[in-house]
Design a protein around this motif. Sequence first.
Motif, PDB file in Angstrom:
ATOM      1  N   TYR A  90       1.744  21.075   9.091  1.00 31.43           N
ATOM      2  CA  TYR A  90       1.454  19.731   8.613  1.00 31.43           C
ATOM      3  C   TYR A  90      -0.049  19.573   8.662  1.00 31.43           C
ATOM      4  N   ASP A  91      -0.643  19.234   7.503  1.00 28.07           N
ATOM      5  CA  ASP A  91      -2.100  19.088   7.401  1.00 28.07           C
ATOM      6  C   ASP A  91      -2.831  20.251   8.068  1.00 28.07           C
ATOM      7  N   GLU A  92      -2.396  21.455   7.751  1.00 27.30           N
ATOM      8  CA  GLU A  92      -3.003  22.704   8.219  1.00 27.30           C
ATOM      9  C   GLU A  92      -2.894  22.929   9.726  1.00 27.30           C
ATOM     10  N   GLN A  93      -2.113  22.115  10.426  1.00 26.68           N
ATOM     11  CA  GLN A  93      -1.846  22.331  11.850  1.00 26.68           C
ATOM     12  C   GLN A  93      -0.542  23.118  11.957  1.00 26.68           C
ATOM     13  N   GLN A  94      -0.654  24.358  12.397  1.00 26.44           N
ATOM     14  CA  GLN A  94       0.500  25.248  12.497  1.00 26.44           C
ATOM     15  C   GLN A  94       1.548  24.671  13.445  1.00 26.44           C
ATOM     16  N   ILE A  95       2.798  24.737  13.027  1.00 27.12           N
ATOM     17  CA  ILE A  95       3.906  24.318  13.874  1.00 27.12           C
ATOM     18  C   ILE A  95       4.415  25.560  14.597  1.00 27.12           C
ATOM     19  N   THR A  96       4.492  25.485  15.901  1.00 25.88           N
ATOM     20  CA  THR A  96       4.991  26.634  16.655  1.00 25.88           C
ATOM     21  C   THR A  96       6.459  26.421  16.993  1.00 25.88           C
ATOM     22  N   HIS A  97       7.178  27.511  17.006  1.00 22.47           N
ATOM     23  CA  HIS A  97       8.605  27.486  17.312  1.00 22.47           C
ATOM     24  C   HIS A  97       8.844  28.439  18.468  1.00 22.47           C
ATOM     25  N   PRO A  98       9.397  27.938  19.583  1.00 19.80           N
ATOM     26  CA  PRO A  98       9.537  28.770  20.772  1.00 19.80           C
ATOM     27  C   PRO A  98      10.532  29.920  20.636  1.00 19.80           C
ATOM     28  N   GLU A  99      11.474  29.802  19.729  1.00 21.01           N
ATOM     29  CA  GLU A  99      12.483  30.853  19.622  1.00 21.01           C
ATOM     30  C   GLU A  99      12.379  31.557  18.278  1.00 21.01           C
ATOM     31  N   ASN A 100      12.886  32.761  18.190  1.00 20.43           N
ATOM     32  CA  ASN A 100      12.807  33.563  16.972  1.00 20.43           C
ATOM     33  C   ASN A 100      13.697  33.080  15.841  1.00 20.43           C
ATOM     34  N   CYS A 101      14.520  32.086  16.070  1.00 20.35           N
ATOM     35  CA  CYS A 101      15.439  31.659  15.019  1.00 20.35           C
ATOM     36  C   CYS A 101      14.692  31.143  13.791  1.00 20.35           C
ATOM     37  N   PHE A 102      13.458  30.709  13.962  1.00 22.04           N
ATOM     38  CA  PHE A 102      12.672  30.204  12.838  1.00 22.04           C
ATOM     39  C   PHE A 102      12.568  31.253  11.729  1.00 22.04           C
ATOM     40  N   THR A 103      12.339  32.500  12.099  1.00 24.84           N
ATOM     41  CA  THR A 103      12.169  33.552  11.100  1.00 24.84           C
ATOM     42  C   THR A 103      13.497  34.023  10.499  1.00 24.84           C
ATOM     43  N   GLN A 104      14.612  33.514  11.028  1.00 28.62           N
ATOM     44  CA  GLN A 104      15.917  33.825  10.449  1.00 28.62           C
ATOM     45  C   GLN A 104      16.317  32.804   9.392  1.00 28.62           C
ATOM     46  N   SER A 154      20.838  28.317  -1.756  1.00 30.64           N
ATOM     47  CA  SER A 154      21.495  28.267  -0.452  1.00 30.64           C
ATOM     48  C   SER A 154      20.398  28.251   0.605  1.00 30.64           C
ATOM     49  N   VAL A 155      20.533  27.361   1.572  1.00 30.66           N
ATOM     50  CA  VAL A 155      19.527  27.223   2.626  1.00 30.66           C
ATOM     51  C   VAL A 155      20.217  27.401   3.968  1.00 30.66           C
ATOM     52  N   LYS A 156      19.635  28.230   4.820  1.00 33.59           N
ATOM     53  CA  LYS A 156      20.154  28.444   6.181  1.00 33.59           C
ATOM     54  C   LYS A 156      19.085  27.961   7.147  1.00 33.59           C
ATOM     55  N   LEU A 157      19.440  26.987   7.988  1.00 29.79           N
ATOM     56  CA  LEU A 157      18.503  26.423   8.955  1.00 29.79           C
ATOM     57  C   LEU A 157      19.091  26.492  10.356  1.00 29.79           C
ATOM     58  N   TYR A 158      18.217  26.719  11.328  1.00 26.10           N
ATOM     59  CA  TYR A 158      18.609  26.772  12.726  1.00 26.10           C
ATOM     60  C   TYR A 158      17.895  25.655  13.482  1.00 26.10           C
ATOM     61  N   SER A 159      18.573  25.132  14.481  1.00 24.11           N
ATOM     62  CA  SER A 159      17.905  24.199  15.383  1.00 24.11           C
ATOM     63  C   SER A 159      17.660  24.935  16.691  1.00 24.11           C
ATOM     64  N   GLU A 160      16.902  24.341  17.561  1.00 20.06           N
ATOM     65  CA  GLU A 160      16.576  24.978  18.836  1.00 20.06           C
ATOM     66  C   GLU A 160      17.518  24.429  19.900  1.00 20.06           C
ATOM     67  N   PRO A 161      18.119  25.164  20.765  1.00 21.25           N
ATOM     68  CA  PRO A 161      18.066  26.624  20.831  1.00 21.25           C
ATOM     69  C   PRO A 161      18.844  27.238  19.670  1.00 21.25           C
ATOM     70  N   CYS A 162      18.524  28.486  19.370  1.00 25.98           N
ATOM     71  CA  CYS A 162      19.151  29.178  18.240  1.00 25.98           C
ATOM     72  C   CYS A 162      20.654  29.278  18.455  1.00 25.98           C
ATOM     73  N   GLU A 163      21.349  28.824  17.471  1.00 26.88           N
ATOM     74  CA  GLU A 163      22.806  28.936  17.487  1.00 26.88           C
ATOM     75  C   GLU A 163      23.222  29.523  16.152  1.00 26.88           C
ATOM     76  N   ASP A 164      24.378  29.162  15.677  1.00 19.65           N
ATOM     77  CA  ASP A 164      24.868  29.706  14.414  1.00 19.65           C
ATOM     78  C   ASP A 164      24.048  29.256  13.207  1.00 19.65           C
ATOM     79  N   GLY A 165      23.427  28.137  13.291  1.00 18.94           N
ATOM     80  CA  GLY A 165      22.687  27.617  12.149  1.00 18.94           C
ATOM     81  C   GLY A 165      23.601  26.870  11.197  1.00 18.94           C
ATOM     82  N   GLU A 166      22.997  26.177  10.256  1.00 16.13           N
ATOM     83  CA  GLU A 166      23.760  25.407   9.282  1.00 16.13           C
ATOM     84  C   GLU A 166      23.394  25.854   7.885  1.00 16.13           C
ATOM     85  N   ASN A 167      24.411  25.913   7.016  1.00 13.14           N
ATOM     86  CA  ASN A 167      24.217  26.294   5.621  1.00 13.14           C
ATOM     87  C   ASN A 167      24.241  25.054   4.740  1.00 13.14           C
TER      88      ASN A 167
END
Length: 142
Positions: A44-58, A70-83
Amino acid sequence: MKKITCFFTLFILLFTSCSTSDDDNIEESENEILGKWFYVAESYDEQQITHPENCFTQQYYEFFSNGSVSVKLYSEPCEDGENYTGDYAISGNTLEITGLQGSDDLNYSFSIVTLNNTTLIIEDEVSIDGVNETYRLELNKE
């Protein structure tokens, strides 16, 4: 006279057949966007958002030739994610994603900053607590 007519006809054919149009560019963008794109970074406005878990890259967007996404998103903590599923269209440098089912049928309009065989960068102007900010998402093709 026949030579002049033939030359003139050839001249017209050459210049009308070699022109490029926005429709060609849109078709090229539609072909380049096809496939699965994984999250690399968001800000957001060139301020990098950090994500503590690797699920972001999934997380990913997958674009299909029939105009669906089709969009696959995960919330923290990483679980199955939502489609989520919806439709997309490209017009110029705008990517429209509509009717994402599963997310209250939301619609998004992104500006395409970069689109090539390996990188997709999109931006959107958003308002957070009354402050306008630029959301930027970078994705890489699988």
